[in-house]
Design an enzyme around this catalytic site. Structure first.
Site, PDB file in Angstrom:
ATOM      1  N   ASP A  54       8.075 -11.717   4.771  1.00  0.00           N
ATOM      2  CA  ASP A  54       7.951 -10.413   5.423  1.00  0.00           C
ATOM      3  C   ASP A  54       8.809  -9.449   4.608  1.00  0.00           C
ATOM      4  OD1 ASP A  54       8.132  -8.122   6.924  1.00  0.00           O
ATOM      5  OD2 ASP A  54       8.654  -9.136   8.797  1.00  0.00           O
ATOM      6  N   SER A  83       0.084   6.053  -2.962  1.00  0.00           N
ATOM      7  CA  SER A  83      -1.265   6.351  -2.450  1.00  0.00           C
ATOM      8  C   SER A  83      -1.528   7.831  -2.678  1.00  0.00           C
ATOM      9  CB  SER A  83      -1.307   6.051  -0.946  1.00  0.00           C
ATOM     10  OG  SER A  83      -2.415   6.672  -0.340  1.00  0.00           O
ATOM     11  N   TYR A 122       2.967   6.908   7.134  1.00  0.00           N
ATOM     12  CA  TYR A 122       2.333   6.331   5.935  1.00  0.00           C
ATOM     13  C   TYR A 122       2.498   7.280   4.748  1.00  0.00           C
ATOM     14  CZ  TYR A 122      -1.199   4.108   2.954  1.00  0.00           C
ATOM     15  OH  TYR A 122      -1.844   3.491   1.905  1.00  0.00           O
ATOM     16  N   LYS A 161       4.748   6.680   1.331  1.00  0.00           N
ATOM     17  CA  LYS A 161       4.131   6.650   0.003  1.00  0.00           C
ATOM     18  C   LYS A 161       4.687   7.746  -0.909  1.00  0.00           C
ATOM     19  CE  LYS A 161       1.516   3.074   0.715  1.00  0.00           C
ATOM     20  NZ  LYS A 161       1.746   1.822  -0.020  1.00  0.00           N
TER      21      LYS A 161
HETATM   22  N1  LIG Z   1      -7.247   0.577   0.434  1.00  0.00           N
HETATM   23  C1  LIG Z   1      -6.971   1.806   0.087  1.00  0.00           C
HETATM   24  O1  LIG Z   1      -7.849   2.677   0.096  1.00  0.00           O
HETATM   25  C2  LIG Z   1      -5.585   2.183  -0.378  1.00  0.00           C
HETATM   26  C3  LIG Z   1      -5.388   3.495  -0.802  1.00  0.00           C
HETATM   27  C4  LIG Z   1      -4.122   3.876  -1.253  1.00  0.00           C
HETATM   28  C5  LIG Z   1      -3.090   2.959  -1.262  1.00  0.00           C
HETATM   29  N2  LIG Z   1      -3.307   1.699  -0.820  1.00  0.00           N
HETATM   30  C6  LIG Z   1      -2.177   0.786  -0.849  1.00  0.00           C
HETATM   31  O2  LIG Z   1      -2.534  -0.365  -1.564  1.00  0.00           O
HETATM   32  C7  LIG Z   1      -1.818  -1.497  -1.064  1.00  0.00           C
HETATM   33  C8  LIG Z   1      -2.818  -2.585  -0.707  1.00  0.00           C
HETATM   34  O3  LIG Z   1      -3.689  -2.047   0.288  1.00  0.00           O
HETATM   35  P1  LIG Z   1      -4.989  -2.811   0.828  1.00  0.00           P
HETATM   36  O4  LIG Z   1      -5.975  -1.774   1.137  1.00  0.00           O
HETATM   37  O5  LIG Z   1      -5.326  -3.942  -0.057  1.00  0.00           O
HETATM   38  O6  LIG Z   1      -4.402  -3.350   2.225  1.00  0.00           O
HETATM   39  P2  LIG Z   1      -4.748  -4.664   3.063  1.00  0.00           P
HETATM   40  O7  LIG Z   1      -4.328  -4.382   4.464  1.00  0.00           O
HETATM   41  O8  LIG Z   1      -6.149  -5.086   2.833  1.00  0.00           O
HETATM   42  O9  LIG Z   1      -3.759  -5.744   2.425  1.00  0.00           O
HETATM   43  C9  LIG Z   1      -2.377  -5.611   2.584  1.00  0.00           C
HETATM   44  C10 LIG Z   1      -1.720  -6.975   2.467  1.00  0.00           C
HETATM   45  O10 LIG Z   1      -0.308  -6.792   2.696  1.00  0.00           O
HETATM   46  C11 LIG Z   1       0.152  -7.831   3.559  1.00  0.00           C
HETATM   47  N3  LIG Z   1       1.336  -7.390   4.298  1.00  0.00           N
HETATM   48  C12 LIG Z   1       1.379  -6.473   5.302  1.00  0.00           C
HETATM   49  N4  LIG Z   1       2.632  -6.378   5.779  1.00  0.00           N
HETATM   50  C13 LIG Z   1       3.391  -7.249   5.069  1.00  0.00           C
HETATM   51  C14 LIG Z   1       4.759  -7.604   5.109  1.00  0.00           C
HETATM   52  N5  LIG Z   1       5.611  -7.064   5.993  1.00  0.00           N
HETATM   53  N6  LIG Z   1       5.201  -8.530   4.227  1.00  0.00           N
HETATM   54  C15 LIG Z   1       4.357  -9.100   3.342  1.00  0.00           C
HETATM   55  N7  LIG Z   1       3.052  -8.820   3.275  1.00  0.00           N
HETATM   56  C16 LIG Z   1       2.574  -7.902   4.131  1.00  0.00           C
HETATM   57  C17 LIG Z   1      -1.037  -8.103   4.478  1.00  0.00           C
HETATM   58  O11 LIG Z   1      -0.937  -9.375   5.112  1.00  0.00           O
HETATM   59  C18 LIG Z   1      -2.207  -7.975   3.521  1.00  0.00           C
HETATM   60  O12 LIG Z   1      -2.513  -9.198   2.904  1.00  0.00           O
HETATM   61  C19 LIG Z   1      -1.018  -0.981   0.127  1.00  0.00           C
HETATM   62  O13 LIG Z   1       0.295  -0.702  -0.273  1.00  0.00           O
HETATM   63  C20 LIG Z   1      -1.748   0.287   0.510  1.00  0.00           C
HETATM   64  O14 LIG Z   1      -0.914   1.192   1.182  1.00  0.00           O
HETATM   65  C21 LIG Z   1      -4.523   1.293  -0.371  1.00  0.00           C
END
Ligand SMILES: NC(=O)c1ccc[n+]([C@@H]2O[C@H](COP(=O)([O-])OP(=O)(O)OC[C@H]3O[C@@H](n4cnc5c(N)ncnc54)[C@H](O)[C@@H]3O)[C@@H](O)[C@H]2O)c1
Length: 273
Positions: A64, A156, A169, A173
């Site tokens: 975590d 992000s 959020y 970011k």
């Molecule tokens: N998907 C998008 O459009 C997008 C856009 C901009 C930024 N992001 C960023 O990209 C990154 C990945 O996003 P995603 O869309 O793949 O998200 P997702 O929710 O699909 O995956 C996130 C992963 O992080 C893990 N996680 C969450 N809390 C945790 C913790 N406390 N400790 C360890 N692991 C933890 C989850 O179990 C999951 O496997 C994130 O930082 C997100 O903010 C995503």
């Protein structure tokens, strides 16, 4: 054939699913061994199996990232198991979507603790390890071309400007961009590069949830919220997890050796600063 990350050890947080998983697989394809770190043990195991099927070493680690003591244990275990750490990609993150007037302290703490505190202390623990694993004589002589460390953080497009419905959020970011710059300055003397990426809209479980929550607030049908983002995106399509993983792999490789403190938008042109 020589791959550009041959012999490197990478930790990828949030590698159980979504973009983090795509990054872990991409780094493995480019030659790295990978520590797959996630709070979700089962999904981390699945990614680990996929990496092993690519004939790379992989370790699944349940962590975590909002708890610095767990981060330290992860880094100690990874360093012991793999003889040093070369790369960390901090992709673990959570989103929260709701009206500013309804925001609770608990929601704020969850997002800030996971995204901002988690990223910051992962950077610290790995940065410290990267410095300490360099032989003392090399450190004394100045590391410049004889040390290697790559740190990539996940910001992000929501970190580029405020979001009425994603207050913690967007704040987390935006702050990650600042932490990236501070860490780049702190670790530059050890030749450790610290950069960040700002993905745009990438269909993952996180975005599915955002689409549902934004739809509920704005009275939009499923998929409509994403559509409005795509319409405002010059390249007129969502990003794929591979789009983001390719840029992250570049930032983990020697091809980006002269870049540090930078935050790259990977968003089809949605933001241009
Ligand atoms: N998907 C998008 O459009 C997008 C856009 C901009 C930024 N992001 C960023 O990209 C990154 C990945 O996003 P995603 O869309 O793949 O998200 P997702 O929710 O699909 O995956 C996130 C992963 O992080 C893990 N996680 C969450 N809390 C945790 C913790 N406390 N400790 C360890 N692991 C933890 C989850 O179990 C999951 O496997 C994130 O930082 C997100 O903010 C995503």
């Amino acid at each position: 054939m020589q791959e550009r990350l041959d012999g490197k050890l990478a930790i990828v947080t949030g590698a159980g699913q979504g973009i983090g998983k795509a990054v872990a697989l991409r780094l493995a394809r480019e030659g790295a061994d990978v520590v797959v770190a996630d709070i979700n043990t089962q999904s981390a195991e699945r990614t680990t199996e996929e990496i092993r099927s690519l004939n790379r070493r992989a370790l699944s680690y349940s962590v975590d990232v909002s708890r610095p003591s767990e981060i330290q244990s992860m880094v100690d275990r990874a360093a012991a198991e793999f003889d040093g750490i070369d790369i960390i990609v901090n992709a673990a993150g959570v989103a929260q979507t709701g009206l500013f007037v309804d925001l609770t302290e608990q929601q704020w703490d969850r997002v800030i603790d996971t995204n901002l505190k988690g990223t910051t202390f992962c950077v610290q623990a790995v940065g410290r390890r990267m410095i300490n694993q360099v032989p003392e004589q090399i450190r004394a002589e100045g590391c410049s071309d004889r040390c290697y460390g790559k740190i990539v953080n996940f910001s992000s497009i929501s970190g580029r400007r405020g979001r009425a419905e994603q207050v913690p959020y967007a704040a987390s970011k935006a702050a990650i961009i600042s932490v990236t710059q501070s860490a780049a300055l702190a670790f530059a003397p050890y030749n450790i590069n610290v950069n960040a990426v700002c993905p745009g809209v990438v269909p993952t479980p996180m975005w599915e949830q955002i689409d549902r929550d934004r739809g509920r607030i704005a009275g939009l049908a499923p998929g409509e919220s994403m559509k409005t983002f795509i319409e405002r995106t010059p390249l007129k399509r969502p990003g794929s997890v591979e789009d983001v993983a390719g840029v992250v792999a570049f930032l983990c490789s020697p091809d980006s050796d002269y870049m540090t403190g930078q935050t790259l938008n990977v968003d089809g042109g949605f933001e241009m600063t």
